[in-house]
Design a protein around this motif. Structure first.
Motif, short mmCIF file in Angstrom:
data_model
loop_
_atom_site.label_atom_id
_atom_site.label_comp_id
_atom_site.label_asym_id
_atom_site.label_seq_id
_atom_site.Cartn_x
_atom_site.Cartn_y
_atom_site.Cartn_z
N VAL A 460 -37.63 -3.59 38.75
CA VAL A 460 -37.00 -4.12 39.95
C VAL A 460 -37.93 -3.87 41.13
CG1 VAL A 460 -35.76 -1.96 40.39
CG2 VAL A 460 -34.88 -4.10 41.35
N SER A 461 -37.94 -4.80 42.07
CA SER A 461 -38.80 -4.67 43.24
C SER A 461 -38.14 -5.38 44.41
CB SER A 461 -40.19 -5.27 42.97
OG SER A 461 -40.07 -6.66 42.67
N ALA A 462 -38.69 -5.18 45.60
CA ALA A 462 -38.12 -5.79 46.81
C ALA A 462 -39.24 -6.26 47.72
CB ALA A 462 -37.22 -4.79 47.54
N GLU A 463 -38.97 -7.37 48.41
CA GLU A 463 -39.90 -7.91 49.41
C GLU A 463 -39.11 -8.23 50.67
OE1 GLU A 463 -41.57 -11.35 47.65
OE2 GLU A 463 -42.83 -10.25 46.20
N SER A 464 -39.75 -7.99 51.81
CA SER A 464 -39.03 -8.27 53.05
C SER A 464 -40.00 -8.32 54.22
CB SER A 464 -37.97 -7.18 53.31
OG SER A 464 -37.32 -7.41 54.54
N LEU A 465 -39.64 -9.13 55.19
CA LEU A 465 -40.29 -9.15 56.49
C LEU A 465 -39.21 -8.98 57.55
CD1 LEU A 465 -42.87 -12.08 56.09
CD2 LEU A 465 -43.36 -9.62 56.14
N ALA A 466 -39.49 -8.16 58.54
CA ALA A 466 -38.49 -7.90 59.58
C ALA A 466 -38.03 -9.21 60.20
CB ALA A 466 -39.06 -6.97 60.63
N GLY A 467 -36.70 -9.40 60.22
CA GLY A 467 -36.11 -10.62 60.80
C GLY A 467 -36.05 -11.79 59.85
N GLN A 468 -36.54 -11.66 58.62
CA GLN A 468 -36.57 -12.81 57.69
C GLN A 468 -35.84 -12.52 56.39
OE1 GLN A 468 -40.53 -14.35 57.11
NE2 GLN A 468 -41.07 -14.15 59.27
N GLY A 469 -35.02 -11.49 56.33
CA GLY A 469 -34.22 -11.24 55.15
C GLY A 469 -34.93 -10.40 54.11
N VAL A 470 -34.22 -10.14 53.02
CA VAL A 470 -34.71 -9.31 51.92
C VAL A 470 -34.62 -10.11 50.63
CG1 VAL A 470 -34.40 -7.17 50.63
CG2 VAL A 470 -33.93 -7.22 53.08
N ASN A 471 -35.66 -9.98 49.80
CA ASN A 471 -35.69 -10.62 48.49
C ASN A 471 -35.82 -9.53 47.44
OD1 ASN A 471 -35.91 -12.35 46.33
ND2 ASN A 471 -38.06 -12.84 46.70
N ILE A 472 -34.74 -9.31 46.67
CA ILE A 472 -34.75 -8.30 45.60
C ILE A 472 -34.88 -9.02 44.27
CG2 ILE A 472 -33.43 -6.50 44.45
CD1 ILE A 472 -32.22 -5.77 47.11
N THR A 473 -35.85 -8.60 43.46
CA THR A 473 -36.15 -9.26 42.19
C THR A 473 -36.10 -8.24 41.07
OG1 THR A 473 -37.62 -10.85 43.30
CG2 THR A 473 -37.88 -10.60 40.92
N PHE A 474 -35.40 -8.62 39.99
CA PHE A 474 -35.46 -7.79 38.79
C PHE A 474 -35.91 -8.67 37.63
CE2 PHE A 474 -31.00 -9.15 39.05
CZ PHE A 474 -30.74 -9.63 37.78
N ALA A 475 -36.65 -8.06 36.72
CA ALA A 475 -37.21 -8.79 35.58
C ALA A 475 -36.77 -8.12 34.28
CB ALA A 475 -38.74 -8.81 35.66
N LEU A 476 -36.44 -8.94 33.28
CA LEU A 476 -36.01 -8.46 31.98
C LEU A 476 -36.86 -9.11 30.89
CD1 LEU A 476 -32.15 -8.72 32.53
CD2 LEU A 476 -33.46 -6.60 32.35
N PRO A 477 -37.18 -8.39 29.82
CA PRO A 477 -38.01 -8.96 28.75
C PRO A 477 -37.29 -10.10 28.04
CG PRO A 477 -37.94 -6.56 28.59
CD PRO A 477 -36.89 -6.97 29.57
N ILE A 478 -38.03 -11.16 27.76
CA ILE A 478 -37.51 -12.30 27.01
C ILE A 478 -37.56 -11.97 25.51
CG2 ILE A 478 -38.11 -14.66 26.27
CD1 ILE A 478 -36.64 -14.76 28.78
N LEU A 479 -36.52 -12.36 24.78
CA LEU A 479 -36.51 -12.16 23.35
C LEU A 479 -37.37 -13.24 22.66
CD1 LEU A 479 -32.75 -11.33 22.66
CD2 LEU A 479 -34.63 -9.76 22.93
N THR A 480 -38.08 -12.83 21.59
CA THR A 480 -38.86 -13.79 20.82
C THR A 480 -37.94 -14.56 19.89
OG1 THR A 480 -39.31 -12.16 19.11
CG2 THR A 480 -40.85 -12.26 20.95
N ASP A 481 -38.53 -15.49 19.14
CA ASP A 481 -37.74 -16.28 18.20
C ASP A 481 -37.11 -15.41 17.11
OD1 ASP A 481 -38.41 -18.51 19.62
OD2 ASP A 481 -40.12 -19.05 18.34
N GLY A 482 -37.76 -14.27 16.83
CA GLY A 482 -37.22 -13.37 15.82
C GLY A 482 -36.17 -12.43 16.38
N GLY A 483 -35.81 -12.57 17.64
CA GLY A 483 -34.79 -11.72 18.25
C GLY A 483 -35.31 -10.39 18.73
N GLU A 484 -36.63 -10.27 18.88
CA GLU A 484 -37.22 -9.02 19.35
C GLU A 484 -37.88 -9.23 20.69
OE1 GLU A 484 -39.95 -7.71 16.43
OE2 GLU A 484 -38.43 -7.25 14.94
N ARG A 485 -38.01 -8.10 21.47
CA ARG A 485 -38.71 -8.17 22.74
C ARG A 485 -40.19 -8.23 22.50
NH1 ARG A 485 -35.36 -3.73 26.40
NH2 ARG A 485 -33.40 -4.89 26.45
N PRO A 486 -40.95 -8.98 23.33
CA PRO A 486 -42.39 -9.11 23.11
C PRO A 486 -43.09 -7.78 23.38
CG PRO A 486 -41.77 -10.13 25.19
CD PRO A 486 -40.50 -9.75 24.49
#
Length: 486
Positions: A460-486
């Motif tokens: 998880v991370s955050a980006e922001s500029l004073a007066g322009q709001g906050v952007n919070i981003t979280f990332a999760l691993p994508i499952l492969t075709d075999g149902g496992e995380r890469p």
């Protein structure tokens, strides 16, 4: 070099070095004690006694030949004197006996007491006083008149014995000294290579015992002691890190207690004020009583929410909150969450938008549905608290690549200063240093977000500029075709 190889080489050196040194010492003693046969340079390699022994053997051989070929010559005094003179030059002498009488004796033989009786007894090999220095060659003589006699050739070995009596004791003494010095020096060098690093490890252990974990153990050795020191240093580093983390946890615990006390004090103070107002009769109308009771209810709900968030954060922080992970299409899940938010009364007057992958493009992830919903709600709640301008806007975006799915939630609020941005996921952190905010809040919302996302293998991370709001981003691993995380 390993200790085993080092010891093996020292054992070889303890055998080879004394042999080489004793050989050199023997050569030196031989050149000193056994003088060359010819000082002018002839036979310089041959000791004098050895050369004389060869000459003696030749002279004795001549006497033997004459005893067999011309035994009558041994009755001639002139021949005997001449032969004895040649023998005397090689430390030998001649004795002639006819019957029981000595007819000729070399001056050298006259030095031997009881010569006649010893020769008659035939004890030529016995060790008698003054006799053991000689070797005796016995020659039978048969004269032309059919009489018999005996010729004895006496060889003086005293020169060889004198050199040998000095040579061999000195050689044995030198051997003992060389073995002692070699073993002592090699033992000292080998043991020193072991003892010195062991003392260093002992000193480091004493430092650790005294509580000094900053003392490093660095031994540049490629052997078993080097491996031991590396393991010892790794133990010291880990122990130091463990104590540092323990102290940090203790500081965090103290900070947590302080923050809890601070955040609980505000609603409790409000409840106490309302109770005192009711007890003192300040609320003397039904409307005032309902207002005070409503305030008590609101403060109680605030305390209950704070306690719930604190319990959840504590479980997540101690890794005691289980995750019910299941395969989820993140795109479909986010669309459902956004639709649910649109019906939330708190979203009145807020423009909520969603953009993401196409519906036929899945974004499979392994998540806990309930806890992921808590993450989204906490981020949205944080945005709603601080948005202070119209129109209020919140956008949710989903992007997917080969390895991970990223969810970004952005608002158009006042934003966060760059100095405060790295700390917003810390527990009880608020950008307002005075911790006074009209919006309230426990200060645990984004800390819970971080714990939940990282507990599911994300970031998880955050980006922001004073007066322009906050952007919070979280990332999760994508499952492969075999149902496992890469």
């Amino acid at each position: 070099m390993s200790i085993k190889r080092r010891l093996r080489l020292s054992y070889i050196a303890m055998t080879v070095v004394p042999i080489i040194l004793v050989a050199l010492i023997a050569a030196t003693l031989g050149s000193a004690l056994f003088k060359p046969a010819d000082e002018a340079g002839n036979n310089r390699w041959m000791p004098a006694f050895w050369a004389k022994s060869n000459d003696r053997a030749e002279a004795v051989g001549g006497i033997k030949f004459m005893a067999e070929a011309e035994p009558d010559r041994f009755a001639d005094d002139a021949f005997l004197k001449e032969a004895d003179t040649r023998l005397n030059q090689v430390d030998a002498g001649l004795v002639i006996m006819r019957g029981d009488a000595i007819t000729f004796a070399s001056p050298m033989a006259n030095k031997i007491s009881d010569l006649r009786s010893r020769l008659l007894e035939g004890k030529t090999n016995a060790r008698w006083s003054g006799w053991d220095r000689y070797t005796v060659d016995k020659l039978e003589l048969k004269f032309s008149d059919n009489s018999t006699g005996t010729a004895y050739v006496l060889s003086d070995r005293s020169e060889m014995f004198r050199s040998a009596r000095s040579f061999f004791p000195l050689l044995i003494l030198s051997l003992l000294v060389v073995i002692g010095l070699t073993n002592g020096i090699l033992t000292y060098l080998v043991s020193r290579s072991f003892i010195k690093p062991l003392y260093a490890l002992k000193f480091a252990a004493e430092q650790i015992k005294e509580g000094n974990l900053e003392h490093k153990v660095v031994l540049s050795r490629k052997d078993e002691i080097g491996e031991l020191s590396a393991a010892f240093e790794d133990m010291r580093v880990r122990l130091n890190e463990s104590i540092r983390l323990q102290l940090q946890y203790e500081d965090n615990r103290k900070e947590l207690i302080s923050n809890i006390s601070h955040d609980l004090k505000t609603p409790i103070t409000g409840i106490q004020a309302c109770v005192e107002g009711l007890r003192d009769g300040i609320a003397n109308t039904e409307a005032m009583k309902d207002k005070y009771i409503g305030m008590i209810s609101k403060k109680s709900e605030e305390m209950n929410r704070l306690i719930d968030e604190l319990l959840l954060f504590s479980k997540l922080d101690l890794k005691r909150e289980p995750f019910q992970l299941e395969r989820v299409d993140l795109g479909a899940y986010l669309r459902d969450c956004v639709d649910e938010l649109r019906y939330d009364p708190r979203m009145d007057g807020v423009a909520l938008t969603y953009s993401g992958v196409l519906e036929d493009q899945p974004a499979p992830v392994m998540v806990d549905r309930e806890k992921l919903h808590r993450v989204i709600m906490n981020i949205v709640d944080n945005s709603l608290k601080y948005m202070d301008k119209e129109p209020r806007e919140i956008s949710v975006r989903l992007s997917v690549d080969r390895t991970e799915a990223k969810v970004s939630i952005q608002d158009n609020g006042p934003g966060i200063d760059n100095a405060a941005l790295p700390h917003i996921f810390e527990r009880f952190y608020r950008a307002d240093p005075s911790r006074q905010s009209a919006t309230g809040g426990s200060g645990l919302g984004l800390a819970i977000v971080k714990q939940i996302i990282e507990g599911q293998g994300g970031t998880v991370s955050a980006e922001s500029l004073a007066g322009q709001g906050v952007n919070i981003t979280f990332a999760l691993p994508i499952l492969t075709d075999g149902g496992e995380r890469p």
